[in-house]
Design an enzyme around this catalytic site. Structure first.
Site, PDB file in Angstrom:
ATOM      1  N   ASN A   1     -12.288  31.468 -20.449  1.00  0.00           N
ATOM      2  CA  ASN A   1     -10.911  31.153 -20.032  1.00  0.00           C
ATOM      3  C   ASN A   1     -10.557  29.682 -20.305  1.00  0.00           C
ATOM      4  O   ASN A   1      -9.569  29.172 -19.799  1.00  0.00           O
ATOM      5  CB  ASN A   1     -10.726  31.462 -18.537  1.00  0.00           C
ATOM      6  CG  ASN A   1     -11.665  30.647 -17.655  1.00  0.00           C
ATOM      7  OD1 ASN A   1     -12.447  29.836 -18.153  1.00  0.00           O
ATOM      8  ND2 ASN A   1     -11.585  30.852 -16.353  1.00  0.00           N
TER       9      ASN A   1
ATOM     10  N   HIS B   1     -12.455  27.042 -19.514  1.00  0.00           N
ATOM     11  CA  HIS B   1     -12.964  26.036 -18.577  1.00  0.00           C
ATOM     12  C   HIS B   1     -13.992  25.123 -19.228  1.00  0.00           C
ATOM     13  O   HIS B   1     -14.661  25.498 -20.191  1.00  0.00           O
ATOM     14  CB  HIS B   1     -13.486  26.670 -17.274  1.00  0.00           C
ATOM     15  CG  HIS B   1     -14.786  27.401 -17.343  1.00  0.00           C
ATOM     16  ND1 HIS B   1     -14.974  28.632 -16.762  1.00  0.00           N
ATOM     17  CD2 HIS B   1     -15.977  27.073 -17.888  1.00  0.00           C
ATOM     18  CE1 HIS B   1     -16.228  29.015 -16.951  1.00  0.00           C
ATOM     19  NE2 HIS B   1     -16.847  28.095 -17.643  1.00  0.00           N
TER      20      HIS B   1
ATOM     21  N   GLU C   1     -11.752  25.045 -13.793  1.00  0.00           N
ATOM     22  CA  GLU C   1     -11.084  26.301 -14.112  1.00  0.00           C
ATOM     23  C   GLU C   1      -9.616  26.042 -14.464  1.00  0.00           C
ATOM     24  O   GLU C   1      -9.094  24.956 -14.184  1.00  0.00           O
ATOM     25  CB  GLU C   1     -11.164  27.234 -12.893  1.00  0.00           C
ATOM     26  CG  GLU C   1     -12.589  27.655 -12.534  1.00  0.00           C
ATOM     27  CD  GLU C   1     -13.115  28.801 -13.406  1.00  0.00           C
ATOM     28  OE1 GLU C   1     -12.730  28.918 -14.579  1.00  0.00           O
ATOM     29  OE2 GLU C   1     -13.943  29.579 -12.878  1.00  0.00           O
TER      30      GLU C   1
ATOM     31  N   ASP D   1     -22.263  20.759 -13.516  1.00  0.00           N
ATOM     32  CA  ASP D   1     -21.733  21.665 -12.480  1.00  0.00           C
ATOM     33  C   ASP D   1     -22.852  22.464 -11.823  1.00  0.00           C
ATOM     34  O   ASP D   1     -24.012  22.386 -12.240  1.00  0.00           O
ATOM     35  CB  ASP D   1     -20.638  22.591 -13.054  1.00  0.00           C
ATOM     36  CG  ASP D   1     -21.100  23.379 -14.286  1.00  0.00           C
ATOM     37  OD1 ASP D   1     -22.320  23.502 -14.504  1.00  0.00           O
ATOM     38  OD2 ASP D   1     -20.227  23.876 -15.026  1.00  0.00           O
TER      39      ASP D   1
HETATM   40  C1  GLP Z   1     -20.569  28.350 -17.387  1.00  0.00           C
HETATM   41  C2  GLP Z   1     -20.835  26.878 -17.192  1.00  0.00           C
HETATM   42  C3  GLP Z   1     -20.118  26.046 -18.205  1.00  0.00           C
HETATM   43  C4  GLP Z   1     -20.382  26.619 -19.600  1.00  0.00           C
HETATM   44  C5  GLP Z   1     -19.818  28.027 -19.686  1.00  0.00           C
HETATM   45  C6  GLP Z   1     -19.997  28.679 -21.059  1.00  0.00           C
HETATM   46  O1  GLP Z   1     -19.470  28.789 -16.680  1.00  0.00           O
HETATM   47  N1  GLP Z   1     -20.512  26.426 -15.877  1.00  0.00           N
HETATM   48  O2  GLP Z   1     -20.559  24.701 -18.098  1.00  0.00           O
HETATM   49  O3  GLP Z   1     -19.816  25.802 -20.562  1.00  0.00           O
HETATM   50  O4  GLP Z   1     -20.458  28.808 -18.720  1.00  0.00           O
HETATM   51  O5  GLP Z   1     -21.219  29.374 -21.129  1.00  0.00           O
HETATM   52  P1  GLP Z   1     -21.799  30.047 -22.422  1.00  0.00           P
HETATM   53  O6  GLP Z   1     -22.314  28.948 -23.267  1.00  0.00           O
HETATM   54  O7  GLP Z   1     -22.917  30.922 -21.908  1.00  0.00           O
HETATM   55  O8  GLP Z   1     -20.717  30.830 -23.060  1.00  0.00           O
END
Ligand code: GLP
Length: 242
Positions: A132, A134, A139, A67
């Site tokens: 949330n 995702h 989302e 992403d």
């Molecule tokens: C972002 C990324 C996701 C990732 C998520 C969790 O939103 N786009 O791909 O999995 O954050 O991040 P973290 O590992 O910092 O909790």
């Protein structure tokens, strides 16, 4: 689904690195989907360490970032491009990323989807989980048959990235992401979760109903899913190894 519960973030990084390195040694030209976020940072440095020591090689690996933010200069602080440039030093053959400053987000997603189609399906998609539920930037509400596309980022997600962009107002409102269907089509999926703040959402994703309200719950439908969670993140799974 295989759930591996490890002690802490360091254990998670080593276990995830074992899984990725063993796949790449079996299939040196593997096609990988790579996430950003804090969770996989230790995995990336562990893999880089093994690469430097000659214990793992990625020179034939094709990687796809799962992403990116949209509507911001390519490589600006907070973008996934900036993250990959600074934190992912693996010597992969190619790393394909969405362009966050492409003139047309739909056309950019079509370009990325065509690349994914020509090299895919992914041999392994590595994922974190958002607060949330995702996965990548899918989302809540993302259909399970969704493909690579622009998405409206939720308030929760934008808040989580506020510091990296220098304030909530500067966090883009749109993300570009591979779809839930692209994730489900990957030959293997590896979900990483670390820390207490992921415990509830991880339990909802893995043990709750399969629903678009919790996009990560779609992973229950994946035929080859491995979850690596540290103790804190696994705390609300009734039977962590089940
Ligand atoms: C972002 C990324 C996701 C990732 C998520 C969790 O939103 N786009 O791909 O999995 O954050 O991040 P973290 O590992 O910092 O909790």
């Amino acid at each position: 689904m295989r759930i591996i519960s490890v002690r802490d973030a360091a254990g998670l990084s080593r276990m995830a690195a074992d899984i990725v390195a063993s796949l790449v040694s079996e299939r040196p030209d593997a096609v990988l989907g790579l996430p950003t976020g804090d969770t996989p940072l230790g995995l990336y440095s562990e893999l880089a360490k093994r690469e430097r020591a000659g214990a793992a090689g990625f020179s034939r690996v094709m990687a796809f970032a799962v992403d990116e933010f949209y509507g911001v200069l390519q490589g600006a602080p907070g973008t996934n491009a900036a993250y990959f440039a600074a934190r992912v030093t693996l010597g992969v053959k190619e790393l394909h990323q969405f362009r966050s400053d492409a003139p047309d987000p739909d056309a950019e997603c079509r370009r990325f989807a065509a690349l994914l189609l020509s090299h895919g399906p992914l041999d392994l998609v590595i994922l974190g989980i958002g607060a949330n539920g995702h996965i990548a930037f899918n989302e809540p509400g993302s259909p399970f048959d969704s493909r690579t596309r622009p998405v409206k980022l939720s308030a929760v997600t934008r808040r989580a990235h506020s510091r990296a962009f220098g304030g909530i107002a500067l966090v883009p409102r749109t993300g570009l992401t591979i779809g839930v269907a692209d994730i489900l089509e990957a030959r293997r999926a590896l979900l990483l979760a670390s820390g207490r703040r992921k415990a509830q959402v991880l339990a909802r994703a893995l043990r709750g109903p399969i629903t678009t309200d919790v996009p990560a719950s779609a992973l229950q439908l994946h035929p080859d899913l491995t979850v690596v969670a540290d103790r804190a993140a696994a705390a609300m799974l009734d039977d962590p190894e089940g």
